[in-house]
Design a protein around this motif. Structure first.
Motif, PDB file in Angstrom:
ATOM      1  N   ASP A  66       0.840  -1.200   0.000  1.00  0.00           N
ATOM      2  CA  ASP A  66       0.000   0.000   0.000  1.00  0.00           C
ATOM      3  C   ASP A  66       0.875   1.250   0.000  1.00  0.00           C
ATOM      4  O   ASP A  66       0.615   2.210  -0.724  1.00  0.00           O
ATOM      5  CB  ASP A  66      -0.919  -0.027   1.219  1.00  0.00           C
ATOM      6  N   THR A  83      -5.930   5.405  -1.110  1.00  0.00           N
ATOM      7  CA  THR A  83      -6.270   4.081  -1.614  1.00  0.00           C
ATOM      8  C   THR A  83      -7.782   3.906  -1.611  1.00  0.00           C
ATOM      9  O   THR A  83      -8.426   4.092  -0.576  1.00  0.00           O
ATOM     10  CB  THR A  83      -5.644   2.995  -0.712  1.00  0.00           C
ATOM     11  N   GLU A  85      -9.127   0.947  -3.325  1.00  0.00           N
ATOM     12  CA  GLU A  85      -9.273  -0.513  -3.322  1.00  0.00           C
ATOM     13  C   GLU A  85      -7.888  -1.120  -3.483  1.00  0.00           C
ATOM     14  O   GLU A  85      -7.057  -0.610  -4.236  1.00  0.00           O
ATOM     15  CB  GLU A  85     -10.162  -0.932  -4.486  1.00  0.00           C
ATOM     16  N   LEU A  86      -7.654  -2.220  -2.775  1.00  0.00           N
ATOM     17  CA  LEU A  86      -6.355  -2.882  -2.870  1.00  0.00           C
ATOM     18  C   LEU A  86      -6.542  -4.361  -2.580  1.00  0.00           C
ATOM     19  O   LEU A  86      -7.102  -4.727  -1.552  1.00  0.00           O
ATOM     20  CB  LEU A  86      -5.373  -2.260  -1.871  1.00  0.00           C
ATOM     21  N   SER A  87      -6.107  -5.207  -3.510  1.00  0.00           N
ATOM     22  CA  SER A  87      -6.207  -6.654  -3.289  1.00  0.00           C
ATOM     23  C   SER A  87      -4.815  -7.272  -3.396  1.00  0.00           C
ATOM     24  O   SER A  87      -3.941  -6.756  -4.095  1.00  0.00           O
ATOM     25  CB  SER A  87      -7.168  -7.302  -4.283  1.00  0.00           C
ATOM     26  N   HIS A  88      -4.642  -8.354  -2.666  1.00  0.00           N
ATOM     27  CA  HIS A  88      -3.336  -9.009  -2.583  1.00  0.00           C
ATOM     28  C   HIS A  88      -3.490 -10.509  -2.765  1.00  0.00           C
ATOM     29  O   HIS A  88      -4.494 -11.092  -2.358  1.00  0.00           O
ATOM     30  CB  HIS A  88      -2.709  -8.784  -1.199  1.00  0.00           C
ATOM     31  N   SER A 130       0.005  -7.578  -5.936  1.00  0.00           N
ATOM     32  CA  SER A 130      -1.053  -6.646  -5.529  1.00  0.00           C
ATOM     33  C   SER A 130      -1.577  -5.858  -6.711  1.00  0.00           C
ATOM     34  O   SER A 130      -0.846  -5.610  -7.675  1.00  0.00           O
ATOM     35  CB  SER A 130      -0.527  -5.644  -4.497  1.00  0.00           C
ATOM     36  N   SER A 131      -2.822  -5.443  -6.626  1.00  0.00           N
ATOM     37  CA  SER A 131      -3.389  -4.499  -7.587  1.00  0.00           C
ATOM     38  C   SER A 131      -4.397  -3.632  -6.856  1.00  0.00           C
ATOM     39  O   SER A 131      -5.036  -4.082  -5.893  1.00  0.00           O
ATOM     40  CB  SER A 131      -4.044  -5.230  -8.763  1.00  0.00           C
ATOM     41  N   GLY A 132      -4.497  -2.393  -7.287  1.00  0.00           N
ATOM     42  CA  GLY A 132      -5.402  -1.498  -6.594  1.00  0.00           C
ATOM     43  C   GLY A 132      -5.758  -0.260  -7.380  1.00  0.00           C
ATOM     44  O   GLY A 132      -5.287  -0.053  -8.502  1.00  0.00           O
ATOM     45  N   TRP A 134      -6.219   4.010  -6.791  1.00  0.00           N
ATOM     46  CA  TRP A 134      -5.974   5.194  -5.951  1.00  0.00           C
ATOM     47  C   TRP A 134      -6.692   6.370  -6.569  1.00  0.00           C
ATOM     48  O   TRP A 134      -6.887   6.438  -7.791  1.00  0.00           O
ATOM     49  CB  TRP A 134      -4.476   5.495  -5.874  1.00  0.00           C
TER      50      TRP A 134
END
Length: 142
Positions: A66, A83, A85-88, A130-132, A134
């Motif tokens: 992040d 941020t 959304e953030l997925s891992h 990870s992808s997100g 911002w």
């Protein structure tokens, strides 16, 4: 691959990342350098990063992602962002003594949002993907 206990990121060409938040002080220090693939970020895993199983706590890896992915957005816009959304995906485990390296890129930047992808590695081991998303904000962080 664990790093030599005497590993010094500064001697290895890394610059200490400015502490951008109170939270970052708790899990850092973070490091940065310009690598062959662009800006890279580093974190030397210490005993306080470990969970009850003796490996790096997943929250450390997620927070590191992040942090550095958000910096890529801030520096690309020269404007504060947050941020959305953030997925891992956890692929491997970091070990105390590992020097984690985070790399990422903004894949799209329509208007006031950025889509970002990144990875964390330790040596040749992939630790986290990870992808997100911002979003820019008008106020600057304190």
């Amino acid at each position: 691959m664990s790093v030599d206990p005497a590993f010094d990121p500064a001697r290895a060409g890394w610059e200490r990342e400015p502490e951008r938040s109170n939270f970052a002080r708790h899990i850092g220090p973070f490091w940065r350098r310009r690598g062959p693939q662009g800006l890279e970020f580093g974190l030397l895993l210490q005993p306080f990063h470990a969970n009850n199983y003796g490996i790096a706590h997943g929250g450390v890896s997620m927070s590191f992602a992040d942090h550095f992915l958000g910096i890529l957005c801030v520096e690309g816009w020269d404007q504060a962002c947050v941020t959305l959304e953030l997925s891992h995906q956890f692929i491997g485990a970091g070990q105390v003594g590992d020097f984690l390296i985070g790399r990422g890129a903004v894949s799209r930047r329509p208007r006031s949002v950025a889509f970002v992808k990144g990875e964390i590695t330790a040596g040749d081991r992939l630790i986290l993907s990870s992808s997100g998303i911002w979003k820019t904000v008008k106020q600057t962080p304190s």
